[in-house]
Motif scaffolding. Structure first.
Motif, PDB file in Angstrom:
ATOM      1  N   ALA A  61      11.628  47.693   2.597  1.00  0.00           N
ATOM      2  CA  ALA A  61      11.157  47.833   1.213  1.00  0.00           C
ATOM      3  C   ALA A  61      11.611  46.638   0.364  1.00  0.00           C
ATOM      4  O   ALA A  61      12.628  46.007   0.636  1.00  0.00           O
ATOM      5  CB  ALA A  61      11.682  49.128   0.610  1.00  0.00           C
ATOM      6  N   SER A  62      10.864  46.361  -0.681  1.00  0.00           N
ATOM      7  CA  SER A  62      11.180  45.261  -1.595  1.00  0.00           C
ATOM      8  C   SER A  62      12.250  45.696  -2.595  1.00  0.00           C
ATOM      9  O   SER A  62      12.534  46.888  -2.738  1.00  0.00           O
ATOM     10  CB  SER A  62       9.927  44.843  -2.357  1.00  0.00           C
ATOM     11  OG  SER A  62       9.491  45.909  -3.203  1.00  0.00           O
ATOM     12  N   ARG A  63      12.802  44.729  -3.327  1.00  0.00           N
ATOM     13  CA  ARG A  63      13.785  45.048  -4.359  1.00  0.00           C
ATOM     14  C   ARG A  63      13.171  45.920  -5.459  1.00  0.00           C
ATOM     15  O   ARG A  63      13.842  46.788  -6.012  1.00  0.00           O
ATOM     16  CB  ARG A  63      14.355  43.761  -4.957  1.00  0.00           C
ATOM     17  CG  ARG A  63      15.272  43.002  -4.011  1.00  0.00           C
ATOM     18  CD  ARG A  63      15.877  41.778  -4.678  1.00  0.00           C
ATOM     19  NE  ARG A  63      16.754  41.088  -3.781  1.00  0.00           N
ATOM     20  CZ  ARG A  63      18.046  41.362  -3.607  1.00  0.00           C
ATOM     21  NH1 ARG A  63      18.590  42.345  -4.295  1.00  0.00           N
ATOM     22  NH2 ARG A  63      18.788  40.668  -2.770  1.00  0.00           N
ATOM     23  N   PHE A  64      11.901  45.686  -5.740  1.00  0.00           N
ATOM     24  CA  PHE A  64      11.215  46.525  -6.723  1.00  0.00           C
ATOM     25  C   PHE A  64      11.174  47.970  -6.241  1.00  0.00           C
ATOM     26  O   PHE A  64      11.391  48.903  -7.023  1.00  0.00           O
ATOM     27  CB  PHE A  64       9.796  46.011  -6.968  1.00  0.00           C
ATOM     28  CG  PHE A  64       8.988  46.898  -7.881  1.00  0.00           C
ATOM     29  CD1 PHE A  64       9.199  46.886  -9.255  1.00  0.00           C
ATOM     30  CD2 PHE A  64       8.037  47.766  -7.354  1.00  0.00           C
ATOM     31  CE1 PHE A  64       8.470  47.721 -10.100  1.00  0.00           C
ATOM     32  CE2 PHE A  64       7.301  48.602  -8.186  1.00  0.00           C
ATOM     33  CZ  PHE A  64       7.523  48.581  -9.564  1.00  0.00           C
ATOM     34  N   LYS A  65      10.921  48.164  -4.946  1.00  0.00           N
ATOM     35  CA  LYS A  65      10.891  49.512  -4.375  1.00  0.00           C
ATOM     36  C   LYS A  65      12.280  50.154  -4.425  1.00  0.00           C
ATOM     37  O   LYS A  65      12.410  51.356  -4.691  1.00  0.00           O
ATOM     38  CB  LYS A  65      10.401  49.440  -2.931  1.00  0.00           C
ATOM     39  CG  LYS A  65      10.204  50.803  -2.267  1.00  0.00           C
ATOM     40  CD  LYS A  65       9.062  51.577  -2.856  1.00  0.00           C
ATOM     41  CE  LYS A  65       8.790  52.840  -2.057  1.00  0.00           C
ATOM     42  NZ  LYS A  65       7.695  53.648  -2.635  1.00  0.00           N
ATOM     43  N   TYR A  66      13.341  49.343  -4.183  1.00  0.00           N
ATOM     44  CA  TYR A  66      14.703  49.868  -4.303  1.00  0.00           C
ATOM     45  C   TYR A  66      14.919  50.462  -5.694  1.00  0.00           C
ATOM     46  O   TYR A  66      15.432  51.567  -5.849  1.00  0.00           O
ATOM     47  CB  TYR A  66      15.746  48.758  -4.103  1.00  0.00           C
ATOM     48  CG  TYR A  66      15.802  48.101  -2.746  1.00  0.00           C
ATOM     49  CD1 TYR A  66      15.189  48.652  -1.632  1.00  0.00           C
ATOM     50  CD2 TYR A  66      16.495  46.898  -2.592  1.00  0.00           C
ATOM     51  CE1 TYR A  66      15.257  48.021  -0.396  1.00  0.00           C
ATOM     52  CE2 TYR A  66      16.563  46.263  -1.362  1.00  0.00           C
ATOM     53  CZ  TYR A  66      15.935  46.825  -0.271  1.00  0.00           C
ATOM     54  OH  TYR A  66      16.019  46.198   0.944  1.00  0.00           O
ATOM     55  N   LEU A  67      14.560  49.670  -6.709  1.00  0.00           N
ATOM     56  CA  LEU A  67      14.760  50.105  -8.097  1.00  0.00           C
ATOM     57  C   LEU A  67      13.944  51.355  -8.418  1.00  0.00           C
ATOM     58  O   LEU A  67      14.435  52.284  -9.062  1.00  0.00           O
ATOM     59  CB  LEU A  67      14.382  48.982  -9.057  1.00  0.00           C
ATOM     60  CG  LEU A  67      15.423  47.891  -9.283  1.00  0.00           C
ATOM     61  CD1 LEU A  67      14.830  46.780 -10.126  1.00  0.00           C
ATOM     62  CD2 LEU A  67      16.668  48.461  -9.956  1.00  0.00           C
ATOM     63  N   LYS A  68      12.704  51.356  -7.952  1.00  0.00           N
ATOM     64  CA  LYS A  68      11.841  52.508  -8.200  1.00  0.00           C
ATOM     65  C   LYS A  68      12.437  53.764  -7.579  1.00  0.00           C
ATOM     66  O   LYS A  68      12.493  54.829  -8.208  1.00  0.00           O
ATOM     67  CB  LYS A  68      10.441  52.249  -7.630  1.00  0.00           C
ATOM     68  CG  LYS A  68       9.456  53.379  -7.878  1.00  0.00           C
ATOM     69  CD  LYS A  68       8.087  53.062  -7.286  1.00  0.00           C
ATOM     70  CE  LYS A  68       7.134  54.241  -7.490  1.00  0.00           C
ATOM     71  NZ  LYS A  68       5.798  53.974  -6.880  1.00  0.00           N
ATOM     72  N   ASN A  69      12.910  53.642  -6.338  1.00  0.00           N
ATOM     73  CA  ASN A  69      13.525  54.786  -5.657  1.00  0.00           C
ATOM     74  C   ASN A  69      14.809  55.218  -6.367  1.00  0.00           C
ATOM     75  O   ASN A  69      15.076  56.420  -6.508  1.00  0.00           O
ATOM     76  CB  ASN A  69      13.831  54.432  -4.204  1.00  0.00           C
ATOM     77  CG  ASN A  69      12.587  54.387  -3.339  1.00  0.00           C
ATOM     78  OD1 ASN A  69      11.571  54.981  -3.674  1.00  0.00           O
ATOM     79  ND2 ASN A  69      12.664  53.679  -2.221  1.00  0.00           N
ATOM     80  N   PHE A  70      15.609  54.238  -6.784  1.00  0.00           N
ATOM     81  CA  PHE A  70      16.868  54.542  -7.478  1.00  0.00           C
ATOM     82  C   PHE A  70      16.621  55.423  -8.689  1.00  0.00           C
ATOM     83  O   PHE A  70      17.218  56.506  -8.827  1.00  0.00           O
ATOM     84  CB  PHE A  70      17.550  53.231  -7.897  1.00  0.00           C
ATOM     85  CG  PHE A  70      18.779  53.418  -8.743  1.00  0.00           C
ATOM     86  CD1 PHE A  70      20.012  53.628  -8.163  1.00  0.00           C
ATOM     87  CD2 PHE A  70      18.690  53.393 -10.134  1.00  0.00           C
ATOM     88  CE1 PHE A  70      21.151  53.807  -8.946  1.00  0.00           C
ATOM     89  CE2 PHE A  70      19.812  53.570 -10.925  1.00  0.00           C
ATOM     90  CZ  PHE A  70      21.049  53.781 -10.325  1.00  0.00           C
ATOM     91  N   TYR A  71      15.752  54.993  -9.587  1.00  0.00           N
ATOM     92  CA  TYR A  71      15.525  55.750 -10.818  1.00  0.00           C
ATOM     93  C   TYR A  71      14.799  57.074 -10.550  1.00  0.00           C
ATOM     94  O   TYR A  71      15.051  58.079 -11.220  1.00  0.00           O
ATOM     95  CB  TYR A  71      14.758  54.901 -11.826  1.00  0.00           C
ATOM     96  CG  TYR A  71      15.634  53.824 -12.439  1.00  0.00           C
ATOM     97  CD1 TYR A  71      16.720  54.161 -13.243  1.00  0.00           C
ATOM     98  CD2 TYR A  71      15.383  52.477 -12.201  1.00  0.00           C
ATOM     99  CE1 TYR A  71      17.534  53.182 -13.792  1.00  0.00           C
ATOM    100  CE2 TYR A  71      16.200  51.485 -12.752  1.00  0.00           C
ATOM    101  CZ  TYR A  71      17.279  51.854 -13.549  1.00  0.00           C
ATOM    102  OH  TYR A  71      18.086  50.887 -14.087  1.00  0.00           O
ATOM    103  N   SER A  72      13.958  57.074  -9.540  1.00  0.00           N
ATOM    104  CA  SER A  72      13.271  58.309  -9.169  1.00  0.00           C
ATOM    105  C   SER A  72      14.270  59.353  -8.681  1.00  0.00           C
ATOM    106  O   SER A  72      14.217  60.521  -9.088  1.00  0.00           O
ATOM    107  CB  SER A  72      12.230  58.018  -8.079  1.00  0.00           C
ATOM    108  OG  SER A  72      11.655  59.212  -7.603  1.00  0.00           O
TER     109      SER A  72
END
Length: 343
Positions: A61-72
């Motif tokens: 996963a991309s860093r953007f996906k990491y962030l999205k998953n984190f906040y989700s």
């Protein structure tokens, strides 16, 4: 109480971070439920009250996906945890601290390293308490900091009488990086080898990509000095395999700075190795023969030579002392202390 835990990896097969799997198991004994959010999720076997979520590194996963998953994750599960425990990675507190404060969640950070920055200081302002094991850690300066045991599952590393310990064998077990000083280990062995012809050294560990060239330099240096007949490099192994390594070596050498307080020191102690370390936290806990000044090669050589010449009585006395020291840093004691501090 319900706990949310952040850590880098949950993976029984990881050479450096597999130990945290047992930390989660211990925490699960004290909390109604534990949600673990990790950057990378590998193989694990944890109790039913533990739920492991990944930010997605194992899938590319991309860093953007990491962030999205984190906040989700922190939003979706916000009613399923009362407290947040962040292991080593202050970034998670910088990303989520304001939200957790708004939602009334208490935040606790474990960070044990000699280095830090204003970002570490900023992350600490969100925390109810900060935990570390070394009084030389960057985070030891905060009023809210509590010094904790290292957290070693002692039974896993208890000496097995059937293990054949190789005389005059030295073990170096760590990530291969300049900060861990494997070059000092090599220098000491090469110096001592002339006086102890049976002396051998084994180096276990892998480099991060940025340290790959350093690792190759070390291997070339050993080969060029004709040291490859008694100094051997090995790939890193998961925590479950390290008891066999400790059990087959007479000495364990740790060269990390006092701000780190590597858990391997206490694993080796529990396993019955003679330990020598450049860690000032150990002063007053074990015999001074086992401690030398950081980066002081002549003192390291002198103390190793002294221990190599120990009588059997002296050797057994040191082993009894260091095993007693390891017992104070058991995972069970750490689990109890953490729960008491978070209650």
């Amino acid at each position: 109480m319900k706990l949310l835990v952040f850590t880098q990896k949950i993976d029984l097969d990881d050479p450096g971070l597999s130990f945290f799997h047992e930390w989660v198991r211990e925490l699960s004994l004290h909390f109604e439920s534990v949600i673990v959010i990790c950057l990378y999720r590998g193989r694990y076997n944890l109790p039913e009250n533990v739920h492991v979520l990944s930010l997605g590194k194992e899938t590319g996963a991309s860093r953007f996906k990491y962030l999205k998953n984190f906040y989700s994750y922190i939003w979706k599960h916000r009613k399923e945890y009362d407290k947040v425990f962040v292991h080593m990675n202050q970034e998670y507190i910088l990303l989520g601290g304001a939200f957790w404060k708004l939602w009334g969640k208490k935040i606790y950070m474990w960070r044990n390293h000699h280095a830090g920055s204003w970002l570490t200081d900023l992350a600490s302002t969100f925390c109810t308490k900060v935990f570390c094991t070394s009084r030389f850690s960057y985070t030891a300066k905060y009023k809210k900091t509590e010094i904790m045991p290292v957290g070693v599952p002692l039974l896993q590393f208890a000496h097995q009488e059937k293990t054949e310990r190789i005389p005059q064998s030295l073990l170096f077990l760590a990530r291969i990086a300049p900060i861990k000083k494997p070059d000092l280990f090599i220098d000491a062995l090469m110096n001592l080898r002339g006086r102890f012809p049976k002396l051998t050294g084994n180096i276990y560990g892998d480099p991060l990509p940025e340290d790959a060239s350093y690792y190759e330099q070390l291997k070339r240096r050993v080969t060029d000095a004709h040291g490859d007949s008694y100094i051997t490099f090995h790939k890193g192994v998961p925590n479950t395999e390290t008891p066999t390594l400790y059990g087959s070596h007479e000495f364990f050498v740790n060269l990390s700075s006092s701000g780190m307080y590597d858990k391997t020191i206490f694993e080796a102690m529990a396993s019955g190795c003679l330990v020598i370390a450049s860690n000032e936290n150990l002063r007053g806990q074990i015999h001074d023969d086992c401690i030398f000044k950081d980066k002081d090669l002549p003192e390291l050589i002198m103390k190793l030579e002294k221990m190599l010449r120990y009588t059997s009585e002296e050797r057994e006395a040191r082993i009894r002392e260091i095993r007693a020291c390891a017992e104070k840093h058991s995972l069970k004691i750490l689990g109890t202390r953490l729960v008491q501090s978070m209650t």
